[in-house]
Design a protein around this motif. Structure first.
Motif, PDB file in Angstrom:
ATOM      1  N   VAL A   1      -0.363 -10.603 -11.522  1.00 49.71           N
ATOM      2  CA  VAL A   1      -0.303  -9.986 -10.195  1.00 49.71           C
ATOM      3  C   VAL A   1      -0.416  -8.470 -10.341  1.00 49.71           C
ATOM      4  O   VAL A   1       0.314  -7.855 -11.132  1.00 49.71           O
ATOM      5  N   LEU A   2      -1.308  -7.868  -9.586  1.00 49.25           N
ATOM      6  CA  LEU A   2      -1.453  -6.416  -9.566  1.00 49.25           C
ATOM      7  C   LEU A   2      -0.533  -5.823  -8.512  1.00 49.25           C
ATOM      8  O   LEU A   2      -0.433  -6.336  -7.395  1.00 49.25           O
ATOM      9  N   ILE A   3       0.137  -4.727  -8.872  1.00 46.56           N
ATOM     10  CA  ILE A   3       1.069  -4.063  -7.961  1.00 46.56           C
ATOM     11  C   ILE A   3       0.846  -2.557  -8.061  1.00 46.56           C
ATOM     12  O   ILE A   3       0.142  -2.087  -8.952  1.00 46.56           O
ATOM     13  N   HIS A   4       1.421  -1.788  -7.133  1.00 48.09           N
ATOM     14  CA  HIS A   4       1.236  -0.326  -7.101  1.00 48.09           C
ATOM     15  C   HIS A   4      -0.236  -0.027  -6.820  1.00 48.09           C
ATOM     16  O   HIS A   4      -0.941   0.614  -7.591  1.00 48.09           O
ATOM     17  N   ILE A   5      -0.711  -0.466  -5.658  1.00 44.42           N
ATOM     18  CA  ILE A   5      -2.130  -0.411  -5.305  1.00 44.42           C
ATOM     19  C   ILE A   5      -2.393   0.817  -4.437  1.00 44.42           C
ATOM     20  O   ILE A   5      -1.773   0.987  -3.378  1.00 44.42           O
ATOM     21  N   ASN A   6      -3.301   1.666  -4.884  1.00 45.09           N
ATOM     22  CA  ASN A   6      -3.587   2.882  -4.136  1.00 45.09           C
ATOM     23  C   ASN A   6      -4.312   2.565  -2.836  1.00 45.09           C
ATOM     24  O   ASN A   6      -5.061   1.577  -2.740  1.00 45.09           O
ATOM     25  N   ASN A   7      -4.127   3.412  -1.839  1.00 42.36           N
ATOM     26  CA  ASN A   7      -4.713   3.171  -0.521  1.00 42.36           C
ATOM     27  C   ASN A   7      -6.238   3.134  -0.549  1.00 42.36           C
ATOM     28  O   ASN A   7      -6.871   2.558   0.334  1.00 42.36           O
ATOM     29  N   THR A   8      -6.849   3.717  -1.585  1.00 46.64           N
ATOM     30  CA  THR A   8      -8.314   3.743  -1.677  1.00 46.64           C
ATOM     31  C   THR A   8      -8.893   2.502  -2.349  1.00 46.64           C
ATOM     32  O   THR A   8     -10.113   2.297  -2.322  1.00 46.64           O
ATOM     33  N   ASN A   9      -8.061   1.689  -2.961  1.00 39.72           N
ATOM     34  CA  ASN A   9      -8.548   0.592  -3.800  1.00 39.72           C
ATOM     35  C   ASN A   9      -9.174  -0.509  -2.945  1.00 39.72           C
ATOM     36  O   ASN A   9      -8.523  -1.058  -2.042  1.00 39.72           O
ATOM     37  N   PRO A  10     -10.430  -0.898  -3.212  1.00 39.16           N
ATOM     38  CA  PRO A  10     -11.080  -1.927  -2.398  1.00 39.16           C
ATOM     39  C   PRO A  10     -10.453  -3.314  -2.528  1.00 39.16           C
ATOM     40  O   PRO A  10     -10.754  -4.186  -1.711  1.00 39.16           O
ATOM     41  N   ILE A  11      -9.573  -3.536  -3.511  1.00 36.63           N
ATOM     42  CA  ILE A  11      -8.926  -4.854  -3.605  1.00 36.63           C
ATOM     43  C   ILE A  11      -7.969  -5.089  -2.449  1.00 36.63           C
ATOM     44  O   ILE A  11      -7.517  -6.223  -2.240  1.00 36.63           O
ATOM     45  N   LEU A  12      -7.659  -4.053  -1.677  1.00 36.55           N
ATOM     46  CA  LEU A  12      -6.821  -4.227  -0.486  1.00 36.55           C
ATOM     47  C   LEU A  12      -7.543  -5.033   0.593  1.00 36.55           C
ATOM     48  O   LEU A  12      -6.900  -5.640   1.452  1.00 36.55           O
ATOM     49  N   VAL A  13      -8.863  -5.062   0.551  1.00 38.10           N
ATOM     50  CA  VAL A  13      -9.649  -5.805   1.535  1.00 38.10           C
ATOM     51  C   VAL A  13      -9.661  -7.273   1.113  1.00 38.10           C
ATOM     52  O   VAL A  13     -10.261  -7.640   0.101  1.00 38.10           O
ATOM     53  N   GLU A  14      -9.013  -8.114   1.892  1.00 33.33           N
ATOM     54  CA  GLU A  14      -8.748  -9.483   1.442  1.00 33.33           C
ATOM     55  C   GLU A  14      -9.988 -10.348   1.358  1.00 33.33           C
ATOM     56  O   GLU A  14     -10.007 -11.330   0.608  1.00 33.33           O
ATOM     57  N   ASP A  15     -11.020 -10.003   2.108  1.00 33.66           N
ATOM     58  CA  ASP A  15     -12.263 -10.782   2.035  1.00 33.66           C
ATOM     59  C   ASP A  15     -13.391  -9.973   1.399  1.00 33.66           C
ATOM     60  O   ASP A  15     -14.573 -10.258   1.607  1.00 33.66           O
ATOM     61  N   GLY A  16     -13.041  -8.956   0.609  1.00 33.73           N
ATOM     62  CA  GLY A  16     -14.043  -8.112  -0.022  1.00 33.73           C
ATOM     63  C   GLY A  16     -14.504  -8.661  -1.361  1.00 33.73           C
ATOM     64  O   GLY A  16     -13.867  -9.532  -1.960  1.00 33.73           O
ATOM     65  N   PRO A  17     -15.602  -8.150  -1.890  1.00 38.64           N
ATOM     66  CA  PRO A  17     -16.148  -8.651  -3.155  1.00 38.64           C
ATOM     67  C   PRO A  17     -15.219  -8.409  -4.348  1.00 38.64           C
ATOM     68  O   PRO A  17     -15.171  -9.219  -5.273  1.00 38.64           O
ATOM     69  N   GLU A  18     -14.474  -7.297  -4.325  1.00 42.46           N
ATOM     70  CA  GLU A  18     -13.566  -7.018  -5.435  1.00 42.46           C
ATOM     71  C   GLU A  18     -12.439  -8.046  -5.485  1.00 42.46           C
ATOM     72  O   GLU A  18     -12.018  -8.468  -6.572  1.00 42.46           O
TER      73      GLU A  18
END
Length: 306
Positions: free
Chosen positions: A269-286
């Motif tokens: 599990v990844l934690i401490h996610i910066n506001n710019t990180n595209p993994i925040l987009v739940e249906d994104g390619p990343e």
């Protein structure tokens, strides 16, 4: 043993108050499939009543309100927070300690000598709290012996020093000290199951890799997707490495490290996610890339049982 994610974002939260990057603007407008997040912190308990607060973010009061276990209301003034432990003296991990000033007993605070020095001088949280509830320093010695917390029976913690820099306000900012930053192995002695928590990883040293391989649950640095993410967005002139973080993608990145851990079943599990990180987009390619590698993204309120 339970581990609760109180906050899963990097410093500044998500959306960050002054940021209008694609992610922050999209979550505010409701045009992006992403969840709001508070700043990074977890809580650990063996009995579901007494909790160790690991890092105290500026969002601590909102996190307490969102997690009723931390306010059990057994008496007129009460808290489920039995003690706190901070892995570094960074502002997003210690400011919340000031929000605990109304305690009626001194706050037991586990910290290394290097971190305690910063909290006594450069960012004098301890002297400030001495005028309110007070703080009792519980020393993390880094001598290889596990921590057995009197306030949290049934949980064992091993602290691993990590390569890092002290905060900008630290008196030893330019002279790194052992204990400026920690990773934690958190073990349930009854089940033998363990978690490894390291929201800031700039380098995967051999002892860190060993701890990751032996864990059943990893909660590790998910700050940035690429090394030049902040530079490309025009938000900073620092790379991920300059900031003390390992990016997820690319050669030697966190995805590659997690893939190398072998066949043993480990929840990643990844934690401490910066506001710019595209993994925040739940249906994104990343996010799809992470799923292909069996990697999850932490969100506020996630609970794990070990």
């Amino acid at each position: 043993m339970k581990i609760k994610v109180l906050g899963s974002s990097a410093g500044g939260g998500f959306p960050q108050w002054n940021c209008n990057c694609r992610n922050c603007d999209g979550v505010r407008r409701g045009t992006l499939n992403a969840r709001r997040r508070t700043q990074s912190s977890i809580a650990v308990s063996a009995n579901g009543e007494d909790w160790l607060l690991v890092n105290a973010s500026p969002d601590l009061l909102a996190q307490i309100a969102a997690n009723p276990e931390l306010q059990p209301a057994r008496r007129t003034r009460d808290t489920g927070i039995a003690a706190a432990l901070v892995i570094d003296a960074q502002i997003d991990h210690v400011t919340g300690l000031l929000m605990l000033r109304e305690r009626d007993t001194p706050l037991p605070l586990y910290a290394t000598d290097a971190v305690w020095d910063d909290l006594s001088t450069g960012f004098p949280v301890a002297p400030i709290l001495s005028h309110y509830c007070g703080v009792e320093h519980r020393r993390i010695a880094l001598d290889g012996a596990p921590l057995s917390l009197a306030e949290l029976p049934g949980v064992q913690i091993d602290a691993l020093p990590l390569s890092s820099k002290a905060p900008p306000y630290s008196p030893h900012r330019h002279a790194p000290a052992r204990g400026d930053n920690l990773g934690l192995t958190i073990t349930n002695p009854r089940s033998g199951r363990r978690a490894f928590y390291a929201p800031g990883l700039g380098a995967i040293e051999p002892h860190v890799l060993d701890a990751m391989r032996e864990a059943d649950l990893l909660l590790v640095d998910g700050t940035l997707w690429t090394g030049d993410e902040m530079i490309r967005l025009g938000l900073s002139n620092k790379t991920a490495a300059d900031m003390g973080h390992l990016p997820q993608s690319g050669p030697g990145g966190m995805i590659e490290v997690l893939d190398s851990l072998g066949p043993r079943k480990i929840r990643k599990v990844l934690i401490h996610i910066n506001n710019t990180n595209p993994i925040l987009v739940e249906d994104g390619p990343e996010r799809r890339v992470l799923a292909e590698h069996g990697i999850e993204v932490a969100s506020d309120g996630m609970t794990f049982e070990l």
